[in-house]
Write an enzyme that holds these catalytic residues in place. Structure first.
Site, PDB file in Angstrom:
ATOM      1  N   ASP A  66       6.054  16.866   3.850  1.00 33.78           N
ATOM      2  CA  ASP A  66       4.978  16.287   4.098  1.00 33.78           C
ATOM      3  C   ASP A  66       4.319  16.505   5.514  1.00 33.78           C
ATOM      4  OD1 ASP A  66       2.592  14.975   3.120  1.00 33.78           O
ATOM      5  OD2 ASP A  66       3.352  13.272   3.745  1.00 33.78           O
TER       6      ASP A  66
ATOM      7  N   ARG B 185      10.461   8.456 -11.036  1.00 36.85           N
ATOM      8  CA  ARG B 185      11.474   9.502 -10.576  1.00 36.85           C
ATOM      9  C   ARG B 185      12.031  10.223 -11.911  1.00 36.85           C
ATOM     10  NH1 ARG B 185      12.890   9.042  -5.342  1.00 36.85           N
ATOM     11  NH2 ARG B 185      12.859   6.481  -4.317  1.00 36.85           N
TER      12      ARG B 185
HETATM   13  P1  IMP Z   1       7.270  13.177   5.888  1.00 43.22           P
HETATM   14  O1  IMP Z   1       8.307  12.770   6.730  1.00 43.22           O
HETATM   15  O2  IMP Z   1       5.990  12.762   5.943  1.00 43.22           O
HETATM   16  O3  IMP Z   1       7.572  14.905   5.843  1.00 43.22           O
HETATM   17  O4  IMP Z   1       7.796  12.784   4.283  1.00 43.22           O
HETATM   18  C1  IMP Z   1       8.753  13.110   3.492  1.00 43.22           C
HETATM   19  C2  IMP Z   1       9.042  12.091   2.607  1.00 43.22           C
HETATM   20  O5  IMP Z   1       8.014  11.368   2.188  1.00 43.22           O
HETATM   21  C3  IMP Z   1       9.643  12.755   1.324  1.00 43.22           C
HETATM   22  O6  IMP Z   1      11.036  12.746   1.714  1.00 43.22           O
HETATM   23  C4  IMP Z   1       8.977  11.803   0.073  1.00 43.22           C
HETATM   24  O7  IMP Z   1      10.059  10.824  -0.051  1.00 43.22           O
HETATM   25  C5  IMP Z   1       7.895  11.306   0.679  1.00 43.22           C
HETATM   26  N1  IMP Z   1       6.700  11.810   0.011  1.00 43.22           N
HETATM   27  C6  IMP Z   1       5.780  12.575   0.843  1.00 43.22           C
HETATM   28  N2  IMP Z   1       4.703  12.851   0.125  1.00 43.22           N
HETATM   29  C7  IMP Z   1       5.026  12.592  -1.208  1.00 43.22           C
HETATM   30  C8  IMP Z   1       4.401  12.599  -2.516  1.00 43.22           C
HETATM   31  O8  IMP Z   1       3.361  13.352  -2.634  1.00 43.22           O
HETATM   32  N3  IMP Z   1       5.090  12.084  -3.517  1.00 43.22           N
HETATM   33  C9  IMP Z   1       6.490  11.267  -3.191  1.00 43.22           C
HETATM   34  N4  IMP Z   1       6.980  11.088  -2.247  1.00 43.22           N
HETATM   35  C10 IMP Z   1       6.251  11.743  -1.106  1.00 43.22           C
HETATM   36 MG    MG Z   2      10.232   8.719  -1.597  1.00 43.76          MG
END
Ligand code: IMP
Ligand code: MG
Length: 182
Positions: A106, A168
């Site tokens: 993300d 999940r």
């Molecule tokens: P980042 O640090 O923003 O890249 O976030 C990554 C983490 O956020 C992932 O491992 C997920 O646990 C959570 N995450 C981000 N987007 C989503 C989503 O659309 N659904 C569920 N979990 C998400």
């Molecule tokens: Mg998560």
């Protein structure tokens, strides 16, 4: 079979067949790229468990598995920006071919932290495999070597991914309805 979608979910984005076809392709790509080498799959708990359990069975080269747990999010859909290790690896990855397996990329904050952490342990190689990628949301530049699907900026659940620990166990990926997001 017609199924009723939970009222907090808007629509199914990838059904079981779509997921299993793509996971088989990723497994074939990984098996080809690592031919003759042992891989250490490092799954990021908890979101990666379903994807990783399917992916490892689609890889024909020898694999070991290990898991990391980090926390970067509160209960909702917004990132707090802070990453913390909740569970470290059980084994050393020094001189191993490490492939990090994650449910979704993300902002990139979580994965950049994990990549830095793994790099400090001197693996023979380090690559990233994500099931889903939301490129529009990136704050830290990361490009995964293996990616299942690029998706738009929508909050998704199922196949391991949660919204506040729910959903999940869904066998498909679905978008959460706007009215259900706090
Ligand atoms: P980042 O640090 O923003 O890249 O976030 C990554 C983490 O956020 C992932 O491992 C997920 O646990 C959570 N995450 C981000 N987007 C989503 C989503 O659309 N659904 C569920 N979990 C998400
Ligand atoms: Mg998560």
């Amino acid at each position: 079979m017609e199924r009723t979608l939970h009222p907090d979910l808007e629509k199914i984005l990838m059904d079981e067949e779509t997921l299993s076809r793509r996971v088989a392709e990723l497994g074939a790509d990984i098996s080809r790229d690592y031919a003759g080498q042992e891989i250490v799959l490092v799954g990021v708990l908890k979101g990666a468990v379903v994807f990783m359990s399917d992916l490892m069975r689609a890889i024909t080269e020898p694999c070991r598995i290990d898991f990391l747990a980090v926390s970067s999010y509160g209960q909702g859909a917004q990132t707090s920006g802070a990453v913390r290790i909740l569970k470290d690896l059980d084994t050393s990855v020094e001189n191993k071919h490490v492939l990090i397996v994650e449910d979704i990329l993300d902002s990139g904050v979580t994965l950049s932290y994990i990549i830095d952490l793994m790099e400090q342990r001197k693996p023979a190689s380090l690559e990233l495999c994500v099931l889903l990628d939301k490129p529009e949301r990136r704050r830290v530049p990361i490009k995964p070597k293996y990616c299942g699907f690029a998706i738009p900026d929508e909050f998704v659940v199922g196949y391991g991914l949660d919204y506040a620990e729910r959903f999940r166990n869904l066998p498909y990926i679905a978008a959460v309805a706007a009215h259900a997001i706090r």
